[in-house]
Design an enzyme around this catalytic site. Structure first.
Site, short mmCIF file in Angstrom:
data_model
loop_
_atom_site.label_atom_id
_atom_site.label_comp_id
_atom_site.label_asym_id
_atom_site.label_seq_id
_atom_site.Cartn_x
_atom_site.Cartn_y
_atom_site.Cartn_z
CE LYS A 268 13.34 -15.99 -18.62
NZ LYS A 268 12.27 -15.12 -19.16
CE LYS A 280 8.57 -9.31 -15.85
NZ LYS A 280 8.00 -9.20 -17.21
CG ASP A 350 10.59 -7.29 -18.31
OD1 ASP A 350 11.04 -8.31 -17.72
OD2 ASP A 350 9.40 -6.98 -18.32
NE ARG A 354 13.96 -11.32 -25.93
CZ ARG A 354 12.94 -10.76 -26.56
NH1 ARG A 354 13.12 -10.09 -27.68
NH2 ARG A 354 11.71 -10.88 -26.08
N1 BES Z 1 9.50 -13.66 -18.13
C1 BES Z 1 8.95 -12.68 -19.00
C2 BES Z 1 7.85 -13.25 -19.90
C3 BES Z 1 6.53 -13.47 -19.24
C4 BES Z 1 5.72 -12.42 -18.90
C5 BES Z 1 6.07 -14.74 -19.03
C6 BES Z 1 4.48 -12.66 -18.35
C7 BES Z 1 4.83 -14.97 -18.50
C8 BES Z 1 4.04 -13.92 -18.14
C9 BES Z 1 10.05 -12.15 -19.92
O1 BES Z 1 11.30 -12.05 -19.35
C10 BES Z 1 9.63 -10.77 -20.31
O2 BES Z 1 9.56 -9.94 -19.45
N2 BES Z 1 9.36 -10.58 -21.60
C11 BES Z 1 8.93 -9.32 -22.08
C12 BES Z 1 9.63 -9.07 -23.39
C13 BES Z 1 9.43 -7.69 -23.91
C14 BES Z 1 10.13 -6.69 -23.01
C15 BES Z 1 9.97 -7.61 -25.30
C16 BES Z 1 7.41 -9.38 -22.28
O3 BES Z 1 6.90 -10.41 -22.71
O4 BES Z 1 6.77 -8.40 -21.94
ZN ZN Z 2 11.72 -13.31 -17.83
MN MN Z 3 11.55 -10.19 -18.34
#
Ligand code: BES
Ligand code: ZN
Ligand code: MN
Length: 497
Positions: A268, A280, A350, A354
């Site tokens: 990724k 965020k 966010d 995926r």
């Molecule tokens: N890059 C983030 C995941 C992440 C968040 C990694 C904090 C490390 C620390 C990913 O793209 C993301 O934002 N995932 C969301 C998914 C959710 C919206 C289903 C998450 O984990 O909040």
């Molecule tokens: Zn991310």
């Molecule tokens: Mn994200």
């Protein structure tokens, strides 16, 4: 840093500094005992006076130790002898490296490598000593206008082995450790670089530079137009909000027989993840520059593979983009068509990782892979589940999963499996498209992997969620270089090492 291996009595080593391990309760390691004898009990005397209780990582520098050819002796605490393990070994080696770097010694003979660790051999100790030393001395200074110079930095380290018979084996371990550390350092550098420098284009340039080092390596970079042609609607939906052009980077290394199927690593490469329209919160958002650490680990691993010229075929694929809000950006509710033809309702922009991975995974199928491993900072839920010690592993092929779990244990870069049961798939059902891109609050790491599994049906596949392990927060904020050790260990195994 240059590492060499050497055998012989520690007291007879001509060096600026001799590094010896001592345990709690004044127990000496074998090399320390040898020096103690040669110095007529000098080391024992120091310990009796209570100057070094021996807790893991404590250090004490001695001058003018009688009967010793080295200018200095550095004693390093290793904790209780019976409790000495891999973690304490790492602590001791790191402490020694940091201390040496701050003393006047630019060179040292390190005898910590001779300390026995349960379940590990000399090869492991040597390799790990190299990695831990490089890790302890790593600095990210590319973006400082003035670099604080270490007065006399440590430049050469000789690792001690018990016998001359260990030398050949030892040199191989050092070579391997050095290559792994170099791969980790590349992964750390890329991770630590800010989003305005480490863009998708920058990642592509880095891949090209890597490939120049080997005739067996080749890079192709697809721009957005080329991705459009391939029908990568999911990947491109993430890139829409950004002015920075997205890239699909492929780095092929052909070191094995032509007819051997490659291992494909998919990383990724979100060079900054603001969340997009599903923005965020501001707190710690800067850390989302690390959202390309999966990509960085792929490039780091390939660097190691190229340096070791492993006789295997490996392909690295990196979907790279930013995720930003904009008037053109993808909105919650938008429906896109992935390269596989499956449609996706994007309920949260966010959950972008995926979306870029699913198209890269479909693309990976073109290489008729032996196995595909994707590496991604995919879910915050994985940090909640496993913290910062283990990566999350999910797979559609149990033997592949076990190989990776074992590689993680061997390299001390561990992963832990979570179930990829069909029962979770229903959380992704959508009223409007083939699936939605989020699965609700429960089991966030698993539903993310379930989403990816819908694009990996044609081959053996494993997913590593490295959200918790790729970087450290707080005062020591920075990329860790993980899981380069796990991935290289897996590939070393494939290469018959
Ligand atoms: N890059 C983030 C995941 C992440 C968040 C990694 C904090 C490390 C620390 C990913 O793209 C993301 O934002 N995932 C969301 C998914 C959710 C919206 C289903 C998450 O984990 O909040
Ligand atoms: Zn991310
Ligand atoms: Mn994200």
């Amino acid at each position: 840093m240059k590492f060499t291996v050497k055998s012989g009595n520690p007291e007879k080593q001509r060096s600026a500094c001799l590094v010896l391990g001592v345990f709690e309760n004044r127990r000496l390691s074998a090399p320390a005992r040898s020096v103690d004898k040669a110095s007529h009990g000098f080391i024992g005397g120091v310990l009796r006076r209570g100057d070094l209780p021996g807790q893991p990582g404590q250090t004490l520098l001695l001058h003018n130790v009688p009967g010793v050819l080295a200018d200095r002796v550095l004693l390093v605490g290793c904790g209780k002898e019976r409790e000495f393990d891999e973690t304490k070994f790492q602590t001791a080696v790191s402490a020694a490296a940091r201390y040496l770097n701050d003393t006047g010694a630019t060179e040292a003979v390190n005898c910590l490598t001779e300390l026995p660790i349960k379940g590990r051999d000399l090869y492991w100790n040597l390799r790990q000593a190299v990695i831990a030393t490089e890790d302890a001395l790593y600095r990210f200074e590319q973006c400082k206008s003035e670099v604080q110079k270490v007065r006399k930095p440590l430049k050469r380290m000789t690792l001690s082995v018990p016998s001359r018979r260990n030398l050949d084996h030892g040199e191989a371990a050092v070579r391997e450790g050095t290559a792994i550390a170099a791969g980790m350092n590349l992964a750390k550098d890329l991770g630590n670089l800010p989003g305005n420098i480490c863009t998708p284009t920058y990642l592509a340039d880095t891949a090209r530079e890597l490939a120049r080092k080997s005739r067996k390596a080749k890079v192709t970079v697809l721009d957005e137009k080329a991705m459009e042609k391939l029908g990568m609607g999911a990947l491109l939906s993430v890139a829409r909000g950004s002015r920075e052009p997205a890239r699909l980077i492929t780095l092929e290394y052909r070191g094995g027989r032509k007819d051997r199927k490659p291992v494909v690593l998919v990383g990724k490469g979100v060079t900054f993840d603001s969340g997009g329209i599903s923005l965020k919160p501001g707190q710690s958002m800067d850390e989302m520059k690390f959202d390309m650490c999966g990509a960085a680990s792929v490039l780091g691993t390939l660097r190691t593979v190229i340096e070791l010229e492993l006789p295997i075929n490996v392909v690295g694929i990196i979907p790279a983009t930013e995720n930003l809000p904009d008037g053109q950006a993808t909105k919650p509710g938008d429906i896109v068509t992935s390269m596989s033809g499956q449609t996706i309702e994007i309920l949260n922009t966010d959950a972008e990782g995926r979306l870029i991975l699913c198209d890269a995974l479909t693309y990976a199928g073109r290489y008729e892979p032996d196995a595909v491993i994707d590496i991604a900072t995919l879910t915050g839920a994985c940090v909640i589940a496993l913290g910062s010690h283990a990566a999350g592993l999910l797979t559609n092929h149990a033997p592949l999963g076990n190989e990776l779990l074992n590689a993680g244990r061997a390299a001390r870069d561990r992963a832990w499996e979570l179930p990829l049961w069909d029962d979770y798939q229903q959380q992704l059902e959508s009223n409007f498209a083939d699936m939605q891109n989020i699965g609700g609050r429960e089991a966030g790491t698993i539903t993310a992997a379930c989403f990816l599994s819908r694009f990996t049906r044609d081959y053996r596949w494993a997913h590593l969620d490295i959200a918790g392990v790729a970087w450290k927060q707080g005062k020591e904020k920075g990329a860790t270089g993980r899981p380069v050790p796990l991935l290289t260990q897996y590939l070393l195994h494939k290469a018959g090492h």
